[in-house]
Design a protein around this motif. Structure first.
Motif, short mmCIF file in Angstrom:
data_model
loop_
_atom_site.label_atom_id
_atom_site.label_comp_id
_atom_site.label_asym_id
_atom_site.label_seq_id
_atom_site.Cartn_x
_atom_site.Cartn_y
_atom_site.Cartn_z
N UNK A 145 -38.86 -30.98 -22.61
CA UNK A 145 -38.52 -30.14 -23.75
C UNK A 145 -37.55 -30.81 -24.69
N UNK A 146 -36.50 -31.40 -24.15
CA UNK A 146 -35.51 -32.08 -24.98
C UNK A 146 -36.12 -33.28 -25.69
N UNK A 147 -36.95 -34.05 -24.97
CA UNK A 147 -37.64 -35.19 -25.59
C UNK A 147 -38.50 -34.72 -26.76
N UNK A 148 -39.20 -33.60 -26.59
CA UNK A 148 -40.06 -33.08 -27.66
C UNK A 148 -39.25 -32.66 -28.87
N UNK A 149 -38.11 -32.00 -28.64
CA UNK A 149 -37.27 -31.56 -29.76
C UNK A 149 -36.78 -32.75 -30.57
N UNK A 150 -36.28 -33.77 -29.89
CA UNK A 150 -35.70 -34.91 -30.59
C UNK A 150 -36.76 -35.73 -31.31
N UNK A 151 -37.84 -36.06 -30.62
CA UNK A 151 -38.89 -36.88 -31.23
C UNK A 151 -39.53 -36.15 -32.40
N UNK A 152 -39.84 -34.87 -32.22
CA UNK A 152 -40.49 -34.11 -33.30
C UNK A 152 -39.59 -34.01 -34.53
N UNK A 153 -38.29 -33.84 -34.33
CA UNK A 153 -37.36 -33.73 -35.47
C UNK A 153 -37.37 -34.99 -36.31
N UNK A 169 -40.78 -27.47 -27.82
CA UNK A 169 -39.86 -28.22 -26.97
C UNK A 169 -38.60 -27.43 -26.67
N UNK A 170 -38.09 -26.72 -27.67
CA UNK A 170 -36.90 -25.90 -27.47
C UNK A 170 -37.20 -24.76 -26.48
N UNK A 171 -38.37 -24.17 -26.59
CA UNK A 171 -38.77 -23.10 -25.67
C UNK A 171 -38.91 -23.66 -24.25
N UNK A 219 -34.04 -15.71 -23.99
CA UNK A 219 -34.07 -16.43 -25.26
C UNK A 219 -35.40 -17.15 -25.47
N UNK A 220 -35.95 -17.71 -24.40
CA UNK A 220 -37.24 -18.38 -24.51
C UNK A 220 -38.35 -17.43 -24.90
N UNK A 221 -38.38 -16.25 -24.29
CA UNK A 221 -39.40 -15.25 -24.62
C UNK A 221 -39.25 -14.75 -26.05
N UNK A 222 -38.00 -14.51 -26.47
CA UNK A 222 -37.76 -14.09 -27.84
C UNK A 222 -38.18 -15.17 -28.82
N UNK A 223 -37.88 -16.43 -28.49
CA UNK A 223 -38.23 -17.53 -29.40
C UNK A 223 -39.75 -17.70 -29.49
N UNK A 224 -40.46 -17.50 -28.38
CA UNK A 224 -41.92 -17.54 -28.44
C UNK A 224 -42.45 -16.50 -29.41
N UNK A 284 -30.04 -19.93 -26.83
CA UNK A 284 -30.40 -21.16 -26.14
C UNK A 284 -29.27 -22.18 -26.21
N UNK A 285 -28.68 -22.35 -27.39
CA UNK A 285 -27.63 -23.35 -27.56
C UNK A 285 -26.36 -22.98 -26.79
#
Length: 484
Positions: A285-293, A315-317, A331-336, A401-402
């Motif tokens: 998830x963290x790898x996806x957030x950083x690379x995608x950004x 990735x954040x979810x 938080x993950x369900x809300x973000x989805x 999440x943060x």
């Protein structure tokens, strides 16, 4: 007669009807009608589950509980609004010669079958049927992405088919391994692939086999989620397929794939004495957030840019569910939920904007606020919402999440803040000229369907200010079921 029969039967029947009549002028209205019927049936099913609790249906092959019932309703709702949006959008595409009668029939038929496969995946209790439904969703999406029959769309569809086909093969091997682990406990019975049966004996499953199974399942279904490094199909599929397909890909299919991962995570957590699923999901998830950004900052095509935004948010979810616990799962369900609403609204606005400009290149799309204020404001508000500006729901879920990461996984916090900051600046600097720049564009011949845009954004705003008690209760129950 159980409401689930209508939830699954209506889109399946719609696919059959539109496969024959999908080229007619009234087919767009039939598509909306079938989608509306599916949504009504989903609401009835949700009401049944809220009133009566989880239910096993049809010889235990289907299982409806708080984790999936509202996702069923969300899927049906976004499917309905996307069908409404596609009416004028596909009419313009047909007027411009991009959609022939044969392609319209294919589009409408596959759209309903795609809805059916997603709902089947969400409601089945059988992990084998879940795999079949995900594979069927892949095949229907390939047909939708390639519907324009251009060289670029065919290449994108082929890339999507190969990457997700390899991924789904890994998921099949993981499913077989789960069956092996279950057979040792339950015996060679049909119940060995039922999720409820596996959940009841998860503490007795062989940890070594379950460890290997989850690794394959995460890779397989993670490819459908768009996790890095299995993400490269997603930007191409968004850029080359019709915009309604982009909306349901980002708003629905990624959620369904994440749901499959979560079901497998519950079994893995119960079978192992040491944490495995959580750290793996946090890492990917963290790898996806950083690379995608950082990839997001290099895009020139507006649909590709928002596809990388989808990778970032999924990735954040994934990271949130990897942390686990009641707050992170909530938080993950809300973000989805809010990501599905906001991202689909953005693609609705982007679809009309690209049709007006005749291009998806952001440098050539200017002054939307002057050409059509509702399209311009819809895109601007959608971007502010997806970037996590208060009081939209994305802000609330990202805040949870943060703050949870700062308390439980402080090592990851700098990476999250860096990635979110890069994404914020990169997206805003490109969207502002699109909305407020100078332009000589003229309005479209057919008025755009903008009601879905503002309905979605209004719901995302409400969820940022106030979560209704019944919805909050679902989030709490589902978060508790996910454990961690």
């Amino acid at each position: 007669m159980h409401a689930l029969l209508f939830v699954l039967g209506i889109p399946l029947m719609g696919g059959a009807v539109l496969a024959v009549t999908g080229h007619r002028d009234y087919a767009r209205n039939i598509n909306v009608a079938f989608s509306a019927g599916t949504f009504v049936a989903a609401c009835v099913l949700t009401a049944q589950i809220v009133a009566e609790g989880p239910q096993l249906v049809w010889n235990q092959q289907f299982f409806i509980d708080p984790l999936n019932v509202f996702m069923v309703t969300l899927t049906a709702f976004v499917g309905l609004t996307t069908a409404i949006f596609s009416r004028p959008y596909m009419r313009v595409e047909q007027d411009r010669g991009k959609m022939t009668p044969r392609r319209m029939r294919l589009y409408h038929g596959m759209y309903q079958l795609f809805s059916f496969t997603m709902l089947l995946a969400l409601t089945t209790n059988n992990l084998g049927i879940l795999w079949v439904a995900m594979e069927a969703a892949t095949l229907t999406t390939v047909m939708l992405v390639s519907v324009y029959r251009t060289a670029a769309s065919l290449e994108a569809a082929w890339k999507y088919f190969i990457l997700c086909g390899v991924g789904i093969a890994q998921a099949l091997f993981g499913t077989v391994l789960l069956y092996m682990a279950a057979e040792k406990v339950l015996g060679p019975l049909g119940a060995t692939l039922l999720w409820t049966s596996l959940d009841a004996v998860k503490g007795q499953l062989d940890p070594a086999i379950v460890t290997l199974a989850f690794a394959f399942l995460l890779i397989g279904y993670g490819a459908k989620v768009g996790m890095v490094p299995l993400h490269s199909w997603l930007p191409d599929a968004h850029a080359e397929g019709p915009t309604p397909v982009s909306a349901v890909l980002s708003g629905l299919l990624l959620n369904v794939a994440m749901y499959a991962v979560l079901r497998c995570k519950v079994l893995t957590d119960g079978a192992l004495l040491r944490p495995l699923a959580g750290p793996l999901m946090m890492g990917f998830g963290l790898l996806s957030v950083v690379v995608a950004a950082f990839f997001l900052s290099r895009q020139k095509d507006v649909k590709r840019m928002f596809s990388y935004s989808s990778i970032e948010h999924m990735g954040l979810i994934t990271f949130a569910f990897g942390m686990g616990g009641p707050i992170a799962n909530f938080a993950g369900l809300l973000h989805m939920t809010v990501h599905s609403l906001v991202k689909s609204a953005i693609f609705y606005a982007v679809g009309h904007a690209t049709q007006k400009a005749g291009t998806q290149n952001m440098s050539e799309i200017r002054g939307l606020i002057k050409v059509n204020p509702t399209v311009g404001w819809g895109l601007m508000l959608g971007v502010m919402a997806i970037l996590g500006m208060p009081p939209f729901g994305v802000f609330a879920s990202e805040f949870l999440i943060l703050t949870t990461a700062m308390r439980e996984q402080p090592w990851a916090t700098p990476f999250l803040f860096l990635a979110l900051g890069v994404a914020f600046a990169s997206m805003l600097i490109r969207v502002l000229p699109m909305v407020f720049g100078e332009t000589a564009l003229k309005p479209l011949a057919h008025p755009p369907a903008l009601l879905p845009v503002f309905v979605h954004l209004s719901l995302a705003l409400v969820l940022g200010l106030y979560i209704p008690p019944y919805l909050n209760g679902w989030y709490v129950q589902a978060a508790r079921m996910l454990g961690g």
